[in-house]
Enzyme design. Structure first.
Site, PDB file in Angstrom:
ATOM      1  N   GLY A 124      16.906 -18.370 -94.430  1.00 29.92           N
ATOM      2  CA  GLY A 124      16.456 -19.066 -93.221  1.00 29.92           C
ATOM      3  C   GLY A 124      14.950 -19.191 -93.127  1.00 29.92           C
ATOM      4  N   SER A 176      22.670 -22.254 -95.009  1.00 30.41           N
ATOM      5  CA  SER A 176      22.198 -21.265 -95.984  1.00 30.41           C
ATOM      6  C   SER A 176      22.691 -21.607 -97.391  1.00 30.41           C
ATOM      7  CB  SER A 176      22.719 -19.898 -95.569  1.00 30.41           C
ATOM      8  OG  SER A 176      22.232 -18.920 -96.438  1.00 30.41           O
ATOM      9  N   GLY A 402      16.478 -15.084-101.128  1.00 28.82           N
ATOM     10  CA  GLY A 402      15.457 -14.041-100.922  1.00 28.82           C
ATOM     11  C   GLY A 402      16.109 -12.664-100.813  1.00 28.82           C
TER      12      GLY A 402
HETATM   13  N1  ATP Z   1       9.194 -26.973 -92.587  1.00 22.99           N
HETATM   14  C1  ATP Z   1      10.156 -26.959 -91.715  1.00 22.99           C
HETATM   15  N2  ATP Z   1      10.082 -27.734 -90.627  1.00 22.99           N
HETATM   16  C2  ATP Z   1      11.062 -27.726 -89.701  1.00 22.99           C
HETATM   17  N3  ATP Z   1      12.153 -26.943 -89.785  1.00 22.99           N
HETATM   18  C3  ATP Z   1      12.288 -26.146 -90.842  1.00 22.99           C
HETATM   19  C4  ATP Z   1      11.307 -26.107 -91.867  1.00 22.99           C
HETATM   20  N4  ATP Z   1      11.701 -25.238 -92.794  1.00 22.99           N
HETATM   21  C5  ATP Z   1      12.895 -24.746 -92.362  1.00 22.99           C
HETATM   22  N5  ATP Z   1      13.244 -25.299 -91.209  1.00 22.99           N
HETATM   23  C6  ATP Z   1      14.465 -25.014 -90.407  1.00 22.99           C
HETATM   24  O1  ATP Z   1      14.995 -23.796 -90.839  1.00 22.99           O
HETATM   25  C7  ATP Z   1      16.323 -23.956 -91.335  1.00 22.99           C
HETATM   26  C8  ATP Z   1      16.548 -23.052 -92.538  1.00 22.99           C
HETATM   27  O2  ATP Z   1      15.766 -23.472 -93.608  1.00 22.99           O
HETATM   28  P1  ATP Z   1      16.282 -23.401 -95.101  1.00 22.99           P
HETATM   29  O3  ATP Z   1      17.678 -23.850 -95.185  1.00 22.99           O
HETATM   30  O4  ATP Z   1      15.289 -24.083 -95.911  1.00 22.99           O
HETATM   31  O5  ATP Z   1      16.227 -21.876 -95.350  1.00 22.99           O
HETATM   32  P2  ATP Z   1      16.398 -21.140 -96.723  1.00 22.99           P
HETATM   33  O6  ATP Z   1      15.169 -20.348 -96.912  1.00 22.99           O
HETATM   34  O7  ATP Z   1      16.733 -22.104 -97.776  1.00 22.99           O
HETATM   35  O8  ATP Z   1      17.589 -20.196 -96.414  1.00 22.99           O
HETATM   36  P3  ATP Z   1      18.746 -19.715 -97.362  1.00 22.99           P
HETATM   37  O9  ATP Z   1      18.198 -18.661 -98.215  1.00 22.99           O
HETATM   38  O10 ATP Z   1      19.742 -19.237 -96.426  1.00 22.99           O
HETATM   39  O11 ATP Z   1      19.192 -20.907 -98.104  1.00 22.99           O
HETATM   40  C9  ATP Z   1      16.424 -25.406 -91.688  1.00 22.99           C
HETATM   41  O12 ATP Z   1      17.753 -25.850 -91.573  1.00 22.99           O
HETATM   42  C10 ATP Z   1      15.524 -26.050 -90.640  1.00 22.99           C
HETATM   43  O13 ATP Z   1      16.241 -26.223 -89.447  1.00 22.99           O
HETATM   44 MG    MG Z   2      18.335 -22.486 -98.856  1.00 21.60          MG
END
Ligand code: ATP
Ligand code: MG
Length: 1041
Positions: A124, A176, A402
């Protein structure tokens, strides 16, 4: 401001600098390296907090980008932003993911070295979003050709597909990623993306069959059920209700407000076709997804200890069709296991628990392998086909799970955290190494910094024979009653003394309180994690009963035939365990990453509630710690806070020193040295390397930056004025040169035209002369122009000189060729003029002309005084009513007088002249004397009229001699002879009876006697009796009419 600076001088400068520093404080520093108190975690977090509050989610630690998830859409990813970061120096603009992307891209292009961007952070924290932003940046800003467009599309569209099948809603993140992803983007020599390749790591398969409370299965299941067309669902035997499926109800949250499964379904379907899936591929893929749902709904009957049997036959029917297998064989395989002992096949029935786990194992295997197939299929579509691109450069993107610490941590967390240990090691090695390399390369002396090297933990996990994975494998493979507990015991026996591992048994009293008996604790670089050994062996074995494998190998589904290879059945060797597979793939990943130049994006999650604007300090401190950010900063600061290439440094600050402004001519190093001396740098504040200046304290750089900021204002106005002057001058020069060009062109055009005209004229003259020479020849090419011209000019002349009146007889002389035509024209024109004239004349004039015509007929060329009469108009009558005696009128009665004229009558005897009036009525001519009608001559009896050809006015009216009433012919004289006789001729209709005589006229006097009138010309008019008894008339030459 200008005024203040002038008034307060150097004090003013200090104040301006200070205000700039305050402004910087408000939004923190853009680079943690510039933090004054760089060892303080509190200062670090405070800087993050300040920036986060201002929506500044990105901050650097040197070249590492720290990103805090804003949990809201910020307007910082527009095309304009992309353009702003394109080709701009890393430190020139505020920190951004685009700056990192651009920096990697430019390094790849200029240094021809493969790059990778490692994105890490907990679930997240925004890793996947960051990787998508990077991909979008390349898709928009990189050059492209037609073919590249499709590759770009496919690269972008691979995300929604992989996310549908590999992402799920968890407690931490609604989207996720449940698998690790490394993606290579390949660029050709022009820097256009031409292909890609994806490596996937350890999909969390257990999610297919089980989800924790508040979590969901993979998105694709819900998307299919919510978005799938009625027809499709019917074919797949599915209902539009996730509650109907056992595999979807475990987490008890089929619907999530932040997710729109129906619209996501459409996106995925479109993306599949962009990637190159045809309808059959999609159908086969969805058959598999549906069959997993049906598998989950298979229910078993039977006692706990007894043999299991299937109670839901409809599911088997659907499964047989969707998987393309024999229903009975599948049914059998789901309730029995097949063992080969000593070459013999043995089948034994499964109990309820075993059967359920066999079913789940099948579901996991089917889904897991299909996912791998999907990645391969995407790779085929992304692979660049053109052989000429063999030596493409690559940018790798690593979006991998992570560090994870849950209440209960299992095999998956063990693998994930192991992966993070490896990445941390790579990070430490590469950052330290590069830092050290740089000092070395620049010839700067540097004390190495102490840092925690987590190699010891990596070894604990992966070392051959002694590592946890080896011990786990050994337990999985050894014969006998191996279990999760025996694995734990073995751990205690083998690595129990390791400083980073402990178990409940080995722990001290305090630790024991927070550990379960079935747990072992690893002291990771990021913190302690307790792992529950329950399920470790099963998950590591990842076994699928042989008979289930056999069924799958017989499948007619084209995807499954690729997923389940028959060769697998023949291979008696045990497949590699999951942990070993993971270890091997991680080792390969490390190799890949080591061969590239890394950039780091460290993602931080601000709160657990997925809320915008909430900055949970405890949570963040924890992440700062396990991401090793403080260490990173320390390493970076141990040497020098800042470094710049001489050129860049000089370029930026040269305006601050008179010797270096506006340009430095000598060696760059000397220039920088002069500059920093002028700026008052103390020797301990900086070092000059081979190609870079190293600045130890951020303060020094700030002071220089602030001085630059102040200088910029004065420079700006100077620049502005010279720029304006330059612009005006250039504009003027441009205008002038344009005018010269226009003039030259115009003159050229005029000269051309003149020359052309002259040429044309010469040609015409030549033709004219030639034509003139040949003018008498037949028409031929030599004379046709001339002849045409002569004709033309005659006609034009004619047009200008046409006669204006009927009487105008002038007419231009035609050339020989046009004589006939000219004559025709002349006639036509005359006719036309006459016609026009006629049309214009009124009845009176017509009457006049008719009379004139008659006169002309009678007298023209016959009587001398005729010509004088022509221009004089004939009048209606020469005597009006009062001049004629009323008695005469009375005696005439109803007879109307048409014409009356005074005449002189000559007696027949003696020729005495007597004044009389001649009246013409409709029937007769009457000679009147005062009130007496002296003689009436009926027109019918008028025999003729005689006049002379001379210009006298004498005429004779001849009457028949036999008429007794008449006294003989009448000799009269009129001053208007032509008019009078014309009237008589018309009234009496005697036009043809007028005789014009030469010399003399004979007339009858009565009773058979004749008289003679002799006409002669003289100077005086004289009418008198001659000696010979004749009447002698002497008419004046051209005398009266
Ligand atoms: N730069 C950003 N601007 C706006 N919202 C964001 C941004 N980065 C992340 N988010 C929000 O946070 C949520 C989670 O981000 P993301 O899916 O990239 O997490 P992750 O690090 O890939 O998590 P995981 O390890 O669970 O895959 C996204 O769905 C979005 O709603
Ligand atoms: Mg992710």
């Amino acid at each position: 401001m200008k005024y203040r600076a002038m008034a307060v001088g150097s004090d003013g400068l200090r104040i301006t600098m200070e205000s700039a520093l305050t402004a910087r404080d408000r939004v923190g520093v853009q680079d943690f390296v510039l933090l004054e108190n760089h060892t303080s975690e509190a200062a670090f977090i405070e800087n993050l907090r300040k920036r986060f509050k201002e929506n500044l989610i990105y901050t650097y630690i040197g070249s590492v980008l720290v990103s805090v998830n804003p949990y809201k859409d910020l307007e910082i990813y527009t095309k304009n932003h992309m353009e702003r970061y394109r080709g701009v120096n890393f430190y020139e603009v505020s920190p951004h993911i685009y700056a990192v992307s651009d920096n990697s891209y430019r390094s790849m292009r200029t240094e021809r070295k493969d790059q990778c961007i490692l994105i890490s952070g907990e679930s997240g924290a925004g890793k996947t979003e960051a990787s998508k932003k990077i991909l979008q940046y390349y898709a928009v800003t990189c050059p492209a050709s037609d073919q590249v467009e499709t590759v770009k599309d496919r690269l972008l569209q691979s995300n929604p597909v992989l996310e549908a099948f590999g992402n799920a809603k968890t407690l931490r993140n609604d989207n996720s990623s449940r698998f690790g992803k490394y993606m290579d983007i390949q660029f050709d020599f022009k820097g256009a993306p031409v292909g890609g390749h994806i490596l996937n790591y350890l999909l969390e398969k257990s999610r297919v069959v089980h989800q924790n409370h508040g979590e969901r299965n993979f998105h694709i299941f819900y998307q299919l059920i919510e978005g799938g067309e009625e027809d499709l669902l019917r074919r797949l035997g599915l209902e539009r209700n996730p509650q109907q499926y056992q595999y979807l109800v475990k987490g008890n949250c089929p619907k999530v407000s932040s997710i729109n499964d129906r619209s996501d379904w459409k996106v995925v379907r479109k993306a599949l076709s962009v990637i190159g899936f045809n309808e059959d591929d999609v159908e086969e893929l969805l058959n598999i997804i549906a069959s997993v749902l049906h598998l989950g709904n298979i229910q078993y009957g039977g006692e706990d200890s007894g043999n299991a049997y299937i109670t839901t036959d409809t599911q088997i029917k659907y499964l047989a069709r969707l998987l393309g297998v024999d229903g009975l064989v599948l049914k059998e395989a789901l309730t029995h296991k097949k063992i080969i002992a000593k070459g013999e096949e043995l089948k034994s029935p499964l109990n309820l628990e075993q059967a359920a786990s066999a079913r789940d194992a099948l579901s996991k295997a089917v889904y897991g392998r299909t996912f791998t197939w999907l990645v391969n299929k995407i790779n085929v579509s992304l692979a660049y086909k053109d052989e000429t691109y063999k030596n493409a450069s690559v940018i790798g993107l690593l979006d991998i799970y992570g560090f994870e610490v849950f209440q209960h941590n299992s095999f998956e967390q063990f693998c994930i955290n192991y992966c993070n240990e490896k990445l941390q090691q790579l990070f430490i090695e590469l950052t330290l190494k590069s830092e050290q390399d740089e000092y070395e390369a620049e010839g700067i002396t540097w004390e190495p910094v102490q840092y925690f090297n987590n190699k010891i933990i990596c070894d604990l996990v992966e070392e051959k024979f002694k590592g946890i994975i080896s011990i786990l494998d050994e337990e999985c493979l050894r014969p006998g009653d191996a279990s999760d507990i025996t694995f734990l015991e073995k751990l205690e026996n083998t690595v129990g003394g390791h400083a980073h591992l402990t178990t409940h048994k080995l722990a001290d009293g305090k630790t024991r309180k927070v550990m379960g008996r079935e747990e072992f604790r690893l002291l990771h670089y990021a913190g302690e994690v307790n792992y529950n050994v329950n399920g470790f062996l099963d998950k590591n074995n990842d076994l699928l009963f042989r008979n289930l494998k056999e069924v799958m190998c017989m499948s007619e589904n084209k995807i499954l035939t690729q997923c389940f290879d028959r060769a697998e059945l023949k291979d008696s060797k045990r497949p590699e365990t999951a942990a070993t597979q993971f270890k091997t793939s991680l080792a390969k990943l490390m190799e890949i990453l080591m061969s590239k130049e890394p950039s780091y994006v460290r993602c931080i999650k601000p709160n657990d509630a997925k809320q915008a604007g909430r900055f949970d300090e405890v949570l963040i401190r924890h992440q700062v710690k396990y991401l090793g950010l403080m260490e990173n900063l320390r390493v970076r600061r141990a040497g020098f806070a800042y470094r710049r290439h001489y050129e860049t440094f000089l370029q930026r600050y040269k305006s601050l020193c008179p010797e270096t402004w506006p340009s430095w001519q000598g060696k760059l190093a000397d220039g920088v040295s002069t500059l920093v001396k002028h700026l008052g740098y103390k020797p301990e504040e900086y070092k000059l390397g081979r190609s870079k200046i190293f600045i130890r304290f951020p303060k020094t750089l700030f002071a220089t930056e602030d001085a630059l900021e102040t200088r910029k204002h004065s420079l700006a106005s100077k620049l502005q004025s010279s720029w304006k002057g330059y612009r005006q001058k250039t504009k003027y020069r441009k205008l002038r040169s344009s005018a010269v060009v226009v003039q030259a062109w115009w003159r050229g055009i005029l000269a051309c035209r003149r020359a052309q005209r002259r040429r044309q004229a010469a040609k015409t003259i030549r033709r004219f002369i030639k034509g003139f020479i040949y003018r008498h020849n037949e028409r031929c090419p030599e004379n046709e122009y001339f002849l045409d011209y002569v004709r033309y000019s005659f006609l034009m002349k004619l047009r200008r000189n046409l006669p204006k009146t009927v009487l105008d007889k002038s007419w231009p002389t035609p050339p020989t060729a046009l004589i006939e035509a000219s004559e025709q024209l002349r006639k036509l024109y005359m006719q036309n003029m006459v016609w026009g004239y006629c049309k214009r004349i009124n009845p009176e004039w017509k009457h006049q002309l008719e009379q004139k015509m008659v006169a002309s007929e009678i007298f023209k060329n016959k009587k001398d005084n005729y010509p004088q009469s022509v221009p004089k108009l004939f009048v209606g009558t020469r005597l009006n009513g009062e001049e004629i005696n009323p008695k005469v009128l009375q005696s005439l009665g109803s007879e109307k007088i048409k014409y009356a004229v005074p005449v002189t009558k000559y007696d027949r005897k003696g020729y005495k002249a007597r004044p009389r009036q001649l009246l013409l009525t409709s029937n007769s001519a009457v000679i009147v004397e005062e009130a007496k009608l002296k003689q009436r001559i009926d027109y019918a009896t008028l025999k003729g009229i005689s006049v002379s050809s001379l210009s006298d006015g004498v005429f004779v009216l001849h009457v028949p001699t036999e008429d007794k009433k008449q006294k003989g012919d009448v000799v009269l004289q009129s001053d208007h002879i032509i008019e009078t006789l014309t009237k008589v001729a018309i009234c009496a209709d005697k036009v043809n009876s007028i005789n014009i005589n030469q010399g003399s006229i004979t007339f009858t006097v009565g009773q058979g006697k004749e008289g003679i009138i002799d006409f002669t010309s003289g100077s005086e008019l004289l009418v008198a009796k001659a000696k010979n008894g004749h009447l002698s008339v002497v008419s004046r030459n051209n005398g009266g009419i």
